[in-house]
Design an enzyme around this catalytic site. Structure first.
Site, PDB file in Angstrom:
ATOM      1  N   PRO A 107       3.978   1.882  -2.359  1.00  0.00           N
ATOM      2  CA  PRO A 107       3.095   2.729  -2.105  1.00  0.00           C
ATOM      3  C   PRO A 107       3.010   3.140  -0.557  1.00  0.00           C
ATOM      4  O   PRO A 107       3.191   2.374   0.469  1.00  0.00           O
ATOM      5  CB  PRO A 107       1.758   1.986  -2.462  1.00  0.00           C
ATOM      6  N   GLU A 108       2.887   4.578  -0.172  1.00  0.00           N
ATOM      7  CA  GLU A 108       2.887   4.832   1.018  1.00  0.00           C
ATOM      8  C   GLU A 108       1.478   5.839   1.044  1.00  0.00           C
ATOM      9  O   GLU A 108       0.454   5.466   0.488  1.00  0.00           O
ATOM     10  CB  GLU A 108       3.997   6.052   1.260  1.00  0.00           C
ATOM     11  N   HIS A 134       1.301 -11.112 -14.119  1.00  0.00           N
ATOM     12  CA  HIS A 134       1.584 -10.887 -12.516  1.00  0.00           C
ATOM     13  C   HIS A 134       0.103 -10.755 -11.838  1.00  0.00           C
ATOM     14  O   HIS A 134      -0.011 -10.384 -10.834  1.00  0.00           O
ATOM     15  CB  HIS A 134       2.296  -9.544 -12.227  1.00  0.00           C
TER      16      HIS A 134
END
Ligand SMILES: [Zn+2]
Length: 273
Positions: A2-3, A95
């Site tokens: 993610p940016e 997770h």
């Protein structure tokens, strides 16, 4: 990974869901010992319980959840982290690394396959984000200052764009896309970039990021928003992961090279050295 556009999408999703809520309970999985930074997982969870969420902000790729008492809960998703809101409890996912129960019955769930994601609970946000460069979508992102910081660096422009102390929030996808749009070879030394080219790059970075925010980010691999849904911008990229495909502008095959250890995609026709 993610940016800025992905983290901004999550922030916008979370604002109406979190603002005014109180954290009733917090749990961090024993298999995520490095998730909480600067304190033990127990102290982190204890520190969050009972806190009221005042607002959700962002700095670069960091999500800033502002709490009462002047505390900030900072989240960095790193490679595969997902921060999702759930109405009826967190998914039964192996997770799942942490979960946070809210006073309206909702949950905030942190799912992270690779386990590089990190969280902090701090009084002083600068302790974590103090060294970051300007925000590309703020007025503080100034062309002259940007050109000045390129002038001081002799490494490849692509690597400089990934340096979070030069510019906050740009990663591999948006660096490649911005350089393509500005017509600059990613391997070119940053200090060899002219003032007009720096101006084109500045404009391209802003355009690409705004478009990607408008499309709710890119979902090449793991990224989903706070509601668990993919973004659309990966359908619009012009060079990123289009190796050997024809350039949409000139037809030349897109090339992939390593720059500063990172996969870099560019058009040898449109991005001349
Ligand atoms: Zn081209």
């Amino acid at each position: 990974m993610p940016e800025l556009p992905e983290v901004e999408t999550i922030r916008r999703d979370l604002v109406p869901l979190l603002r005014g809520r109180t954290v009733r309970d917090a749990w961090i999985s024993p298999n995520a010992p490095r998730l909480a930074q600067l304190m033990t997982p127990e102290a982190f969870c204890r520190g969050l319980r009972g806190r009221r969420i005042e607002d959700v902000g962002r700095r670069g790729k960091y999500l800033l959840i502002h709490l009462d008492g002047g505390l900030t809960w900072i989240v960095h998703l790193r490679m595969t982290g997902r921060l999702q809101h759930a109405r009826e409890g967190c998914p039964d996912d192996r997770h799942l690394r942490a979960k946070f129960k809210l006073d309206d019955g909702g949950w905030l769930c942190f799912i992270d396959m690779r386990k590089f994601g990190t969280m902090w609970l701090v009084d002083d946000v600068d302790l974590v984000t103090g060294k970051l460069g300007p925000e590309p979508l703020d007025e503080t992102f100034d062309v002259a200052a940007f050109h000045g910081s390129l002038k001081r660096r002799s490494t490849a422009i692509k690597a400089v764009l990934l340096d979070q102390t030069v510019l906050a929030g740009v990663g591999n996808i948006y660096a490649d896309e911005s350089l393509f749009r500005a017509g600059i070879d990613p391997r070119r030394a940053a200090n060899r970039i002219s003032r007009p080219a720096a101006g084109r790059l500045h404009e391209a970075i802003v355009e690409v990021l705004l478009e990607a925010v408008g499309d709710r980010g890119s979902s090449f691999q793991d990224y989903v928003d706070a509601r668990g849904e993919a973004g659309y911008y990966h359908l619009k990229v012009r060079v990123f992961r289009r190796t050997d495909e024809p350039c949409l502008v000139c037809g030349t095959a897109i090339r992939r090279v390593k720059v500063g250890g990172r996969s870099t995609h560019f058009c040898p026709g449109c991005q001349k050295r």
